[in-house]
Each structure stands twice: as C-alpha cells, then as structure tokens.
Write a protein that holds these residues in place. Sequence first.
Motif, PDB file in Angstrom:
ATOM      1  N   TYR A   1       0.830  -1.091   0.153  1.00  0.00           N
ATOM      2  CA  TYR A   1       0.247   0.314   0.035  1.00  0.00           C
ATOM      3  C   TYR A   1       1.231   1.479  -0.200  1.00  0.00           C
ATOM      4  CZ  TYR A   1      -4.147  -1.796   0.415  1.00  0.00           C
ATOM      5  OH  TYR A   1      -5.115  -2.991   1.097  1.00  0.00           O
ATOM      6  N   ILE A   2       0.152   2.041  -0.819  1.00  0.00           N
ATOM      7  CA  ILE A   2       1.291   3.561  -0.324  1.00  0.00           C
ATOM      8  C   ILE A   2      -0.522   4.843   0.410  1.00  0.00           C
ATOM      9  CG2 ILE A   2       1.480   5.244  -1.909  1.00  0.00           C
ATOM     10  CD1 ILE A   2       3.111   2.666  -2.177  1.00  0.00           C
ATOM     11  N   TRP A   3       0.690   5.482   1.716  1.00  0.00           N
ATOM     12  CA  TRP A   3      -0.541   6.364   2.192  1.00  0.00           C
ATOM     13  C   TRP A   3      -0.340   7.565   1.964  1.00  0.00           C
ATOM     14  CZ3 TRP A   3      -0.127   6.382   7.778  1.00  0.00           C
ATOM     15  CH2 TRP A   3      -1.348   6.859   8.264  1.00  0.00           C
ATOM     16  N   LEU A   4      -0.949   8.268   1.103  1.00  0.00           N
ATOM     17  CA  LEU A   4      -0.414   9.608   1.104  1.00  0.00           C
ATOM     18  C   LEU A   4      -1.366  10.387   2.193  1.00  0.00           C
ATOM     19  CD1 LEU A   4       0.625  11.889  -0.046  1.00  0.00           C
ATOM     20  CD2 LEU A   4      -1.637  12.571  -1.886  1.00  0.00           C
ATOM     21  N   LEU A   5      -0.524  10.777   2.734  1.00  0.00           N
ATOM     22  CA  LEU A   5      -0.687  12.024   3.911  1.00  0.00           C
ATOM     23  C   LEU A   5       0.084  13.629   4.155  1.00  0.00           C
ATOM     24  CD1 LEU A   5      -1.925  11.206   7.275  1.00  0.00           C
ATOM     25  CD2 LEU A   5      -0.087  11.084   8.184  1.00  0.00           C
ATOM     26  N   ASP A   6      -1.725  13.985   4.027  1.00  0.00           N
ATOM     27  CA  ASP A   6      -0.515  15.451   4.015  1.00  0.00           C
ATOM     28  C   ASP A   6       0.072  15.750   4.931  1.00  0.00           C
ATOM     29  OD1 ASP A   6      -2.332  17.807   2.352  1.00  0.00           O
ATOM     30  OD2 ASP A   6      -1.703  19.018   4.162  1.00  0.00           O
ATOM     31  N   GLN A   7       0.780  16.884   4.420  1.00  0.00           N
ATOM     32  CA  GLN A   7       1.734  17.588   4.726  1.00  0.00           C
ATOM     33  C   GLN A   7       1.395  18.115   6.553  1.00  0.00           C
ATOM     34  OE1 GLN A   7       4.555  21.100   3.925  1.00  0.00           O
ATOM     35  NE2 GLN A   7       3.150  21.714   4.835  1.00  0.00           N
ATOM     36  N   ASN A   8       0.033  18.927   6.935  1.00  0.00           N
ATOM     37  CA  ASN A   8      -0.247  19.218   7.811  1.00  0.00           C
ATOM     38  C   ASN A   8      -0.844  18.833   8.277  1.00  0.00           C
ATOM     39  OD1 ASN A   8       0.781  21.702   7.226  1.00  0.00           O
ATOM     40  ND2 ASN A   8      -0.471  22.296   5.805  1.00  0.00           N
ATOM     41  N   ALA A   9      -0.339  16.711   8.671  1.00  0.00           N
ATOM     42  CA  ALA A   9      -1.237  16.105   9.555  1.00  0.00           C
ATOM     43  C   ALA A   9      -0.037  15.551  10.445  1.00  0.00           C
ATOM     44  CB  ALA A   9      -1.796  15.542   9.056  1.00  0.00           C
TER      45      ALA A   9
ATOM     46  N   SER B   1     -11.832   8.676   2.483  1.00  0.00           N
ATOM     47  CA  SER B   1     -12.413   9.257   3.080  1.00  0.00           C
ATOM     48  C   SER B   1     -13.545  10.463   3.471  1.00  0.00           C
ATOM     49  CB  SER B   1     -12.207   9.692   5.060  1.00  0.00           C
ATOM     50  OG  SER B   1     -11.465  10.119   4.926  1.00  0.00           O
ATOM     51  N   GLN B   2     -14.338  10.115   3.804  1.00  0.00           N
ATOM     52  CA  GLN B   2     -15.533  11.791   2.734  1.00  0.00           C
ATOM     53  C   GLN B   2     -16.021  13.880   3.755  1.00  0.00           C
ATOM     54  OE1 GLN B   2     -19.289  10.272   2.824  1.00  0.00           O
ATOM     55  NE2 GLN B   2     -19.187  10.935  -0.002  1.00  0.00           N
ATOM     56  N   ASP B   3     -15.819  13.912   3.691  1.00  0.00           N
ATOM     57  CA  ASP B   3     -16.500  14.841   5.129  1.00  0.00           C
ATOM     58  C   ASP B   3     -17.516  15.454   4.236  1.00  0.00           C
ATOM     59  OD1 ASP B   3     -15.602  17.341   2.590  1.00  0.00           O
ATOM     60  OD2 ASP B   3     -14.002  17.743   3.737  1.00  0.00           O
ATOM     61  N   GLU B   4     -17.616  16.630   4.998  1.00  0.00           N
ATOM     62  CA  GLU B   4     -19.137  16.847   4.572  1.00  0.00           C
ATOM     63  C   GLU B   4     -19.130  17.504   2.734  1.00  0.00           C
ATOM     64  OE1 GLU B   4     -17.856  18.076   7.235  1.00  0.00           O
ATOM     65  OE2 GLU B   4     -16.862  20.326   6.079  1.00  0.00           O
ATOM     66  N   THR B   5     -18.191  18.300   2.257  1.00  0.00           N
ATOM     67  CA  THR B   5     -18.273  18.518   1.214  1.00  0.00           C
ATOM     68  C   THR B   5     -17.772  17.887   0.047  1.00  0.00           C
ATOM     69  OG1 THR B   5     -16.386  19.527   1.273  1.00  0.00           O
ATOM     70  CG2 THR B   5     -17.918  20.517   1.969  1.00  0.00           C
ATOM     71  N   GLY B   6     -17.247  16.128   0.525  1.00  0.00           N
ATOM     72  CA  GLY B   6     -16.680  15.469  -0.578  1.00  0.00           C
ATOM     73  C   GLY B   6     -15.881  15.036  -0.216  1.00  0.00           C
ATOM     74  N   LEU B   7     -15.056  13.684  -1.123  1.00  0.00           N
ATOM     75  CA  LEU B   7     -13.502  13.450  -0.511  1.00  0.00           C
ATOM     76  C   LEU B   7     -12.447  13.738  -0.235  1.00  0.00           C
ATOM     77  CD1 LEU B   7     -14.284  11.026  -3.805  1.00  0.00           C
ATOM     78  CD2 LEU B   7     -15.124  10.342  -1.836  1.00  0.00           C
ATOM     79  N   VAL B   8     -12.056  13.416   0.693  1.00  0.00           N
ATOM     80  CA  VAL B   8     -11.008  14.035   1.500  1.00  0.00           C
ATOM     81  C   VAL B   8      -9.958  13.266   0.925  1.00  0.00           C
ATOM     82  CG1 VAL B   8      -9.723  13.849   3.900  1.00  0.00           C
ATOM     83  CG2 VAL B   8     -12.207  14.329   3.773  1.00  0.00           C
ATOM     84  N   THR B   9      -9.219  14.465  -0.058  1.00  0.00           N
ATOM     85  CA  THR B   9      -7.386  13.908  -0.608  1.00  0.00           C
ATOM     86  C   THR B   9      -6.720  13.851   0.537  1.00  0.00           C
ATOM     87  OG1 THR B   9      -7.819  16.456  -1.909  1.00  0.00           O
ATOM     88  CG2 THR B   9      -8.578  13.876  -3.158  1.00  0.00           C
ATOM     89  N   ASN B  10      -6.841  14.322   1.718  1.00  0.00           N
ATOM     90  CA  ASN B  10      -5.672  15.080   1.877  1.00  0.00           C
ATOM     91  C   ASN B  10      -4.565  12.929   3.124  1.00  0.00           C
ATOM     92  OD1 ASN B  10      -6.254  16.951   1.707  1.00  0.00           O
ATOM     93  ND2 ASN B  10      -7.002  17.311   3.742  1.00  0.00           N
ATOM     94  N   SER B  11      -5.855  12.980   3.089  1.00  0.00           N
ATOM     95  CA  SER B  11      -5.147  10.951   4.111  1.00  0.00           C
ATOM     96  C   SER B  11      -6.270   9.926   2.634  1.00  0.00           C
ATOM     97  CB  SER B  11      -5.466  10.967   4.982  1.00  0.00           C
ATOM     98  OG  SER B  11      -5.116   9.665   5.557  1.00  0.00           O
ATOM     99  N   PHE B  12      -5.258   9.148   1.833  1.00  0.00           N
ATOM    100  CA  PHE B  12      -6.060   8.194   1.825  1.00  0.00           C
ATOM    101  C   PHE B  12      -4.478   6.234   1.127  1.00  0.00           C
ATOM    102  CE2 PHE B  12      -5.029  10.650  -2.063  1.00  0.00           C
ATOM    103  CZ  PHE B  12      -3.597   9.962  -3.031  1.00  0.00           C
ATOM    104  N   PHE B  13      -4.776   5.479   0.998  1.00  0.00           N
ATOM    105  CA  PHE B  13      -4.802   4.205   0.085  1.00  0.00           C
ATOM    106  C   PHE B  13      -5.204   2.945  -1.006  1.00  0.00           C
ATOM    107  CE2 PHE B  13      -2.983   3.243   4.881  1.00  0.00           C
ATOM    108  CZ  PHE B  13      -3.890   4.299   5.892  1.00  0.00           C
ATOM    109  N   ILE B  14      -3.186   3.471  -1.587  1.00  0.00           N
ATOM    110  CA  ILE B  14      -3.888   2.961  -2.697  1.00  0.00           C
ATOM    111  C   ILE B  14      -3.073   1.313  -2.950  1.00  0.00           C
ATOM    112  CG2 ILE B  14      -3.194   3.238  -5.023  1.00  0.00           C
ATOM    113  CD1 ILE B  14      -4.122   5.644  -5.268  1.00  0.00           C
ATOM    114  N   LYS B  15      -3.859   0.819  -2.981  1.00  0.00           N
ATOM    115  CA  LYS B  15      -3.302  -0.825  -2.769  1.00  0.00           C
ATOM    116  C   LYS B  15      -1.632  -0.555  -4.425  1.00  0.00           C
ATOM    117  CE  LYS B  15      -5.669  -5.016  -1.651  1.00  0.00           C
ATOM    118  NZ  LYS B  15      -6.206  -5.827  -2.784  1.00  0.00           N
ATOM    119  N   ASN B  16      -0.890  -1.147  -4.470  1.00  0.00           N
ATOM    120  CA  ASN B  16       0.205  -1.462  -5.167  1.00  0.00           C
ATOM    121  C   ASN B  16      -0.279  -2.228  -6.476  1.00  0.00           C
ATOM    122  OD1 ASN B  16       1.807  -0.738  -6.845  1.00  0.00           O
ATOM    123  ND2 ASN B  16       3.906  -1.233  -5.612  1.00  0.00           N
TER     124      ASN B  16
END
Lengths: 317, 456
Positions: free
Chosen positions: A137-145, A197-212
């Motif tokens: 997996y690749i986990w993209l985690l935002d800088q401010n986290a 994941s999803q917040d009240e306005t849409g998809l959250v791209t600050n933290s997501f996992f991708i299976k290689n």
Amino acid sequence: MHFAYPPRKGSNPPPFQPRSSKVPILRPSRLRTILLLVLTVIGCFWFLSGPKKETPYKEHAPSGNPPVVILTVVDPTKYSESYLKSITDNREEYAAKHGYETMTVKLFDYKTNGAPQSWARIIAVRHALSLYPDAKYIWLLDQNAYIMEYSLSLEEQLLDPTKLEGLMIKDQSIVPPDSIIKTFALLKGKNTAFILSQDETGLVTNSFFIKNGDWAKFFIETWLDPLYQSYNFQKAERHALEHIVQWHPTILSKLALVPQRTIASYARNKEDNSYRDGDFVALLVDCTPTGPDSCERQSEHYLQQLRYKSSAANRKS
Amino acid sequence: MTLSRSPSPVPGGGWSSPGLNSGRNSPSNMSGGPVTWESAKMRHHNPNTYPSFSTQNKGFFTRHMRRISSSLPRFNGAYVEKEKLKRQQPWFRRVPLAGRMRSIYGRMGRKLKLTLLLLLFLLLGTIIFYNTPLVYHWRRASFGGGGNKFVIILAANVGGGVMEWKGAREWAIERDSVRNKRKYVARWGYDLEVVDMGTKKKYAHEWRESWEKVDFIRATLRKYPQAEWIWWLDLNTFIMEPSFSLQDHIFNGLESHMYRDINEYNPHNFSHPFTEHYLDAEALSPVGDGKTNSVNMLLSQDCGGFNLGSFFVRRSPWIEQLLDVWWDPVTYEQRHMAWGHKEQDALEQLYSTQPWVRQHIGFLPQRMINSFPPGACNENADSNGNYPPDDTVHYNGNEHDFLVNMAGCEWGRDCWGEMYYYREFSYWLNRNPFELFKEEFLAVIWFKLTGQKVKL
C-alpha cells in the motif's frame, strides 16, 4: 500342366543365410513396419499438439516489502524547517515502529505545467508506485497532519480485508449530501484498492491508501490526465477525483469509503469529524502557512499530546 | 348445445343425442326417430359386444364374415415353398452377412486390401472435410483450432439512413460485406456479431456519437464469455483472403508481426517513450514489458495516425478500464472541436498522455489487417488520374493482403464500386482448381488456337 512327380530338389540344401542384423527386431522385413509406426506416432503428436500457447498475462504481485509506504509531500518554500522536521519525525517514528517506510518528497520536484501545484501530490503517488513496486500500500498523508496513535498498526485497524469490510460505508453518495452515484453495496473488502474518507463537502484527498498494482497505475494516471489538470476544477485534484469516481465505474468499483475519523480526523473542535483523543490521525486542515492560524502554532498542541503519550508509554514499559 | 353430462369415450356409444356422438362422422341411426332412455336400454341385448345401437345385425355378411372367411383355404406361398427355395439360393444368400464379409475378406489379396483401405480413408476424409460440420467444430473447439476465442464485430447500418438516404448501393455494400464476414466466420469457427451503428438519439443526446463502439465491444464481451479476442471491423471492409485464419495470419506469430515501439512508424510524431522521471521502468521502456501476452489492443496506423477501422482487443481488466475512460465528458468538452475523428482522436489523446494505455497497445503493419485502396491516404493523383500506391499503406494483390478497408470512400469516392471490385478480385484470387484449369489452361489453349477469348 501336371507332372507325376514334383520337380527334383538338389541333394545339397543351400546353407542358411546369416542374419543381416544381430538384433532380431531390426530385420529388414520388420524395419519398414517400425518406421511406419514411428512416423504415425510422430504424426499423431504433431496433429494433437497445437501451436505453443502463450501464458496468460500476470501483473507483478507486490511481495509486501515494505507493507506500507507513508508518502508525505512537503513544501519547504512556505513552511519552516523545524515544523517540517516535526512532521517527518512523526512519520518516521511511526513507520519504524511497524516496519513501514516513509517517503518524503518536495512539492516543487514535480512539474504540473501550469496546473495548480497541488497536483504534484498525486504525481508523487505515481512516483511512489514506481519506487516501491513491492509495497502493498501507498499511504498519502498530507503534510499538515500528525499520526497520533503510534501503537495502532495500519493492518489491524484498516487494511485487513475483514476489518476493512466492517468499516466500509456502502451505498453512500460520493458527494454528500445527494449525489446519485453511490458506493457499491456489494463490494468486498478484498476487492478494494483505494481507501479514503469523506467529509461534509466531498472526498478527502488529504489521507488515502492505494493498493499497489496495475489498477493503481491506471487510476493515478487517469487522475493525472493533462486534460483534467487543465480544466480549472475549482478544487483541482479533489474535484477531478470526484469527477472520475462518479463517471467511471472501474474506479468506483475499487473504492472503499471509511468513516472519516479512522484515517482523517480534522483538527478543529466543531463537527463530528473533528479530532478526539484516541483518533489515529489529526489533519490540520484549517491552518495557514503564516499568521495567527499558522500550522506551526496549531501543531504545538498535538506535538505536546504526542510527547505526553510517548512518555506515558515509556513509563508503562 | 349444452352438455349436462360428459359424453362416453366410446365412439358412437353412450347417449343417443346426435350432437354427443362426436367420434363418428355421421350420426348413425338417425332414422330411428327420437331415441329415449328406455328404447336405448332395450337395444342392449348383449353387453359383451359394442354398446352401440347402430352396427349390429345389419346384414348377412356382417354377421357371418368371420366364420366364412376362416373356413376358406389359405395360400401362403412363402411358407409352403421354403425348403425348395433354400436349396435354390446362391451360396452368398445362404451364409449370414457377417460370415459372407469374412469369407470375401479372407480371400482378398494383401495389395487389394491395402488399396481398399486407402480408398476408404480417402472417401472418409472427403466426407469428413466436405460433407460434415466436423471440421468446423474442430476449428472452433478450444482443444482444436480455438476459433471460439475470436469474435468479429461488424459495424453495419452506419447512420441507419437517418442523415442520408440509404439507397440500393448502400444495401448492396452491406449485403456483400456481411456475407463476406459470415462466410469467413463459418469457415474458421469464429463468431460474428453484426451491430447496428444507426444514428441513435441516446448517443446524440450524450454527445457520444461514434463512441458506440465502446458499448458494442462491452456488450460483445458479455455475450461471448469464452471470447478472448474481439476484432472490430467497419462496414466498408472486405476480407480478401478467407483462407487465412486469424491464428495463422496474426496470433501464432504475434511476436514477429507486431511492433510496440511506435517510432517504427510514427505519422503522428508521438514522443515515445515517456521521459517523466517519476515513472517506472516498464512505463519508460519503448516496448512495455516486451512480452506478447501484455498486449491487449492491436491496431494499425495509416498515413494519418491510428486507424480504428480494423482492430483487435483482448479480454482483460485493461480493456475494461480503457473502454471506461475512453469517453469522458470533461475531456470531450475541451476537445470536441479538435477531435474530428472523435473516438480515434480520443484514443490517441489517451495514448499520448497515459503510460498505462501505451504499455498495452501493439501495432500491426497496416497491410496485415487494414490495407487501403489506392484512393485512400493519397492526396495527389498523377497526371493520368492514377494514384501511385504506397507500399506501407495500399493493397497489393500479388502479396495477398488479408483485408481491404475502403476507408473514407464515402467522402467523394465510390464505395459500391470499390466493394464490387474487391469482391470480384477476391474471388478471382481464390479460384478453385477446376476454375483455374478452365481459365488458365483451357481458355488459354483455345485462345492460342482460335484467337478468341472465351469465358468458360
């Protein structure tokens, strides 16, 4: 014509002919039969064996070394070195504890050709897929986290298929509150390849996992289509993602929505999705590079908590 | 008339109401006047005979027929003369068939036996190859030729006569094209899917006209679950060499026929391979992973770039992804003015920007699957009005090119004329031995002798 007696034979019978071959089976009279048999057998083989079948394509299966790569794209042009160090230390400490790897790249390492620079984060994911072909997996985690719970491994709280299946929000509108495209109701945990994941306005791209895998490359490259980058989506890659997820079922069919606080609690104290003690990740979504709401200032609170937690853990052990 | 009671199953039996004895053609005993229950009961003297009141005691012969006939002498010739006949029959009638065969076989010479065996094989072979569907099924079966792995989609009824009148010529083109593919498919055991490319509101409404291909390929993959390769063919195509199977012509030697490095023939000047530093080695390599099994789409390039008049796709997750992203409203919105060739340009766009697309596309030399007639891809006619053929693009009958695609014939060329010409030419190229004998031998001799050309 008949004779009274059969013709007379000679008194000396001819001597026996010597055998032409030592091996009785290879007599000339049998040789032809053997040859015919051999030819028939060869013919049968030739007839029954078709052209060589090509082996079906198999994509490279990641061996799981490392199991997860934590990818952070930092922007040293806007943020102070000490702040960024606290971020990378946070990732590295967590990764060391669970045998993961970290990958930290700079935002301006990637050219976006006139599109908003935030697209560079997605390019970095593609880069991670190339650099770690054996990572699961690749986990993209935002800088401010900050990762707030070092004790929780990703497998046990999220990536294990059965665990994931329990967490997945099925039949949920992609863009709340009422987009007609919803996550698949019958999707199995093991068939997912994109966890976010999803917040009240849409998809959250600050933290997501991708299976290689091949799918990940297809997905990221589609997301990075220059025509999306040049389209002036209001929120750049975030809206592009919402677009492709809703228009392309091959992407939607691999997508798992999980409750936001599993991987992306917001560091504010207002709504349901805000960070509470015990949450895994705190995302400083409202902070700015400078000023009274600067990320550095907001981060102090969480760094303090982290220090407190680690000293408590040390005391216990 | 209403029935208050079900009629008796015995024909003519039961109750005497005329309408009830439906088993007979004509109601009997009509002259007896109205028959009541009492009278009917009175007539049943004998419960063992037919319970009918109509067929008894009608005359002398009816009553005594059996007795008279059984007392007459019988003349059964076969029975009487049996012994005599047996003695007169020739020997082979007297021996049972199997024994007869055995004795004939036993008295045969060895050479005769071999000759007969050979003849038998020849006869059997002829019957099997020409009179039974065995060859078809063998070629189709996955353990045989594997023909069921191939499906041809033929895009028929282009436009559907909505925008232009569909006249006799258009119908004739369609008939010839469909028949050509149907014969080819029947010969090699493939499947043929003729799809209707009529202009439809649902595509116009979504600005998806000419992306119908995507839907048809998807539907075909669903309809033929055993299919591995799907061959898309436009209507204006003609298979010139029906004796070439796809396996022999292309797929068994795919490695040597195909090129993946587009620099080999690159009319569009795609910059190939990619040079972005963040990509992996496979995406940066000019030939992908270099193996044939990773090629999921095979197409040819004409003088103007990709040509989707004749192309192959392989069932794979990749093709599902490609079919899915091929049409996208955001890209279409930005490019619909530039994309004159719609889905073809969209594919080129994907090819030029996305490594995952490029890694799985292979190219075949154009003349292998998609030869053009000299009118296509040829801007300048020479002074005689002829078009000099280009060796990479244009059909060459001497080299037995596989397929002709009369691409663009609807723009100022004569589609039906070309179709007719290539149809006849294909017949001529593939004459059977008898026709060859007549036309290349007898007619030539006749011409030498008399100076007259004859058609035999």
